[in-house]
Design a protein around this motif. Structure first.
Motif, mmCIF file in Angstrom:
data_model
loop_
_atom_site.group_PDB
_atom_site.id
_atom_site.type_symbol
_atom_site.label_atom_id
_atom_site.label_comp_id
_atom_site.label_asym_id
_atom_site.label_seq_id
_atom_site.Cartn_x
_atom_site.Cartn_y
_atom_site.Cartn_z
ATOM 1 N N MET A 12 -2.142 6.162 -8.440
ATOM 2 C CA MET A 12 -2.367 4.791 -8.907
ATOM 3 C C MET A 12 -1.081 4.030 -9.187
ATOM 4 O O MET A 12 -1.125 2.847 -9.524
ATOM 5 C CB MET A 12 -3.236 4.816 -10.163
ATOM 6 N N VAL A 13 0.061 4.685 -9.065
ATOM 7 C CA VAL A 13 1.334 3.994 -9.292
ATOM 8 C C VAL A 13 1.641 3.112 -8.086
ATOM 9 O O VAL A 13 1.741 3.587 -6.955
ATOM 10 C CB VAL A 13 2.484 4.991 -9.519
ATOM 11 N N THR A 14 1.795 1.822 -8.328
ATOM 12 C CA THR A 14 2.070 0.858 -7.259
ATOM 13 C C THR A 14 3.549 0.836 -6.910
ATOM 14 O O THR A 14 3.923 0.862 -5.732
ATOM 15 C CB THR A 14 1.638 -0.559 -7.692
ATOM 16 N N TYR A 15 4.408 0.778 -7.943
ATOM 17 C CA TYR A 15 5.847 0.678 -7.710
ATOM 18 C C TYR A 15 6.609 1.469 -8.767
ATOM 19 O O TYR A 15 6.083 1.774 -9.841
ATOM 20 C CB TYR A 15 6.311 -0.783 -7.728
ATOM 21 N N VAL A 69 7.418 2.183 -3.381
ATOM 22 C CA VAL A 69 6.203 1.380 -3.262
ATOM 23 C C VAL A 69 5.142 2.234 -2.579
ATOM 24 O O VAL A 69 5.374 2.775 -1.490
ATOM 25 C CB VAL A 69 6.435 0.082 -2.453
ATOM 26 N N ASN A 70 3.998 2.355 -3.223
ATOM 27 C CA ASN A 70 2.900 3.165 -2.719
ATOM 28 C C ASN A 70 2.466 2.682 -1.334
ATOM 29 O O ASN A 70 2.228 1.496 -1.116
ATOM 30 C CB ASN A 70 1.730 3.067 -3.703
ATOM 31 N N ARG A 71 2.345 3.616 -0.396
ATOM 32 C CA ARG A 71 1.991 3.278 0.993
ATOM 33 C C ARG A 71 0.579 2.701 1.115
ATOM 34 O O ARG A 71 0.245 2.066 2.118
ATOM 35 C CB ARG A 71 2.097 4.530 1.868
ATOM 36 N N ASN A 72 -0.270 2.954 0.108
ATOM 37 C CA ASN A 72 -1.652 2.501 0.181
ATOM 38 C C ASN A 72 -1.870 1.092 -0.362
ATOM 39 O O ASN A 72 -2.988 0.576 -0.313
ATOM 40 C CB ASN A 72 -2.564 3.478 -0.578
ATOM 41 N N VAL A 73 -0.813 0.487 -0.880
ATOM 42 C CA VAL A 73 -0.936 -0.872 -1.398
ATOM 43 C C VAL A 73 -1.083 -1.855 -0.229
ATOM 44 O O VAL A 73 -0.326 -1.785 0.745
ATOM 45 C CB VAL A 73 0.294 -1.256 -2.249
ATOM 46 N N ASP A 74 -2.039 -2.745 -0.326
ATOM 47 C CA ASP A 74 -2.268 -3.748 0.707
ATOM 48 C C ASP A 74 -1.243 -4.873 0.570
ATOM 49 O O ASP A 74 -1.404 -5.781 -0.244
ATOM 50 C CB ASP A 74 -3.687 -4.305 0.582
#
Length: 510
Positions: free
Chosen positions: A283-286, A307-312
């Motif tokens: 759940m960590v975005t950055y 930066v999390n690869r799953n963030v849109d």
């Protein structure tokens, strides 16, 4: 006496066994025993650091120069002298070139992955900019309340109330920009625009400055519908406490997903100190960090961003430069622009301009060299040094010693923060420790209200250093306490004398 083999095993694998051996040895706090430990240390790295007259115990603020970093910088200049512009390109990678992609150099990325635990190499890049600039970029990208959010009140950033000044300044700057943007789009036509202070939710610690996981969880749950971003520090700079981020995020998983909360981490005091597993905390975005503390970079030196690869990133488009394009294709498009070759996930989508290989050489060299040794071994040695120092502080300072940092290794890193009961002028301790005497000169540092911070580093701190520092610290504290007592008594008698004079003066009453 411990054998060389036992010491090697303790310092690289078994801090618990090491402290059991220390407790069983009546001579464990002697100079001779400390020297014996140093002589048999299997990870002896002190000679790779350039240490002057002052022995560093404040690597949590700035460590000594790492000699291989100087060599790496010189190698960059040598390659520039010999190859000039060709140093940018893959053809020179065998001799340290390919500067064009120095921020994603594979071996350095793998070394960063070993301490941060991210899943995909594209999730991390090294940056020339420092922590605050990186945080500003990321927070400004991910703080994007919609008109609906402004109308419902989902516009706040939640952070530790004792977060470092710079982090709080960035938060306020981003909030002010967000408020202005909203005002420009007419969001507040029928209402008063909020103040940035009104859009922060500050998590509060106890009287010692320590945070309770359950309290954090309950606060976030209570305000979940108001929160855009949850920004936390893994290790708290003022107390040395390590938050239980994995537990906090597990407990908040449903809330974070339901309310679409962005989660960010400040790893300023984690990098080079303790490892973290970002992949397990999906759940960590950055995340941001820095290299001038536990990694011995120069003041303000850079680290990188996660930066999390799953963030849109279609919903949160970053500022991009030509470096966000595929390196093998960008030169064919150099006179135009082609969106199809631009990165669209992870930290690589945040690449902008060329990073200087000179700026990145120190942190990349440090991480690669330490990774070759193994962070499991370095952490074990760090724990042995930290626990030995803590035990010695307790033994020498006795009842005057008040530990602030949690003693449990899971709740701290290498930095120990403590107070001395009855001591009010802690700045004198820092100043006196730096003065020369037979034991040496030592640097630790202090923070309000009366906290003393001290760190034993796996790379450049020896057991003898700890012995000498704690011995001198005890002497300094005794002297400062005596001085404060004399001053207090002098002030008392001066005040008493002044009151007596006033009371005996005609026409004046006390």
């Amino acid at each position: 006496m411990l054998t060389k083999e036992q010491i090697a095993r303790f310092l690289t694998e078994d801090p618990d066994g090491f402290m059991q051996a220390v407790a069983a040895n009546p001579e464990a706090f002697s100079f001779d025993f400390a020297q014996y430990l140093d002589e048999n240390d299997p990870i002896s790295l002190r000679d790779t650091f350039d240490i002057g007259n002052i022995t560093p115990f404040a690597g949590h603020s700035l460590g000594p120069v790492y000699k291989p970093a100087i060599e790496a910088i010189e190698a960059v200049y040598k390659l520039q002298r010999e190859e000039l512009h060709a140093g940018h390109f893959p053809e020179t990678v065998a001799v340290g070139g390919n500067w064009f992609d120095c921020d994603i150099e594979p071996e350095a990325i793998r070394a960063a992955q070993a301490i941060l635990g991210f899943a995909d190499p594209a999730e991390f890049i090294f940056t020339q900019s420092g922590l605050s600039a990186n945080l500003a970029n990321l927070l400004d990208t991910f703080y994007k309340p919609t008109r609906k959010d402004w109308e419902s009140g989902k516009t706040k950033i939640c952070h530790l109330s004792t977060e470092f000044f710079s982090d709080q300044s960035v938060v306020h700057s981003v909030l002010k920009r967000g408020i202005l943007n909203a005002a420009n789009f007419g969001v507040f036509e029928n209402a008063t625009a909020p103040d940035a202070n009104d859009l922060t939710i500050k998590l509060t610690p106890n009287a010692q400055g320590l945070y309770d996981s359950q309290s954090i969880i309950e606060t976030v749950k209570r305000h979940a519908s108001e929160i855009q971003v949850l920004h936390l520090s893994d290790l708290v700079f003022s107390t040395g406490q390590r938050l239980d981020i994995p537990y906090i995020l597990r407990e908040l998983k449903d809330v974070i997903e339901q309310h679409h909360i962005i989660v960010g981490l400040d790893l300023a005091h984690t990098v080079g100190n303790r490892t973290i597993n970002l992949a397990e905390m999906g759940m960590v975005t950055y995340a941001v960090g820095c290299s001038y503390k536990h990694c011995s970079g120069t003041a303000g030196s850079s680290f990188g961003i996660y930066v999390n690869r799953n963030v849109d990133l279609n919903s949160y488009p970053p500022i991009q430069g030509w470096k966000a394009a595929e390196s093998s294709k960008v030169f064919a498009e150099i006179n135009g622009f082609n969106q199809a070759i631009m990165a669209n996930n992870g930290a690589r989508a945040f690449r902008t301009s060329n990073a200087s290989p000179v700026a990145l050489a120190p942190i990349q060299t440090y991480l690669k060299r330490m990774n070759a040794i193994g962070w499991d071994k370095l952490t074990a040695k760090s724990e042995c040094l930290t626990r030995y120092m803590l035990a010695l502080l307790k033994a020498r300072l006795g009842a005057r010693f008040e530990l602030i940092t949690p003693e449990d290794p899971k709740q701290r890193g290498a930095t120990i923060v403590f107070r001395v009961k009855g001591l009010s002028k802690v700045s004198s301790v820092e100043e006196e420790l730096k003065k020369p005497n037979a034991l040496g000169q030592f640097e630790l540092d202090v923070r309000p209200p009366n906290n003393i911070r001290v760190t034993a580093h796996y790379g450049y701190t020896s057991f003898v250093d700890i012995q000498k520092m704690v011995t001198k610290l005890e002497q300094v504290i005794v002297n400062v306490l005596v001085e404060e007592d004399v001053i207090a008594k002098t002030n008392f008698f001066q005040q008493a004398g002044a009151q007596k004079v006033v009371g005996n003066t005609p026409g004046i009453t006390s």
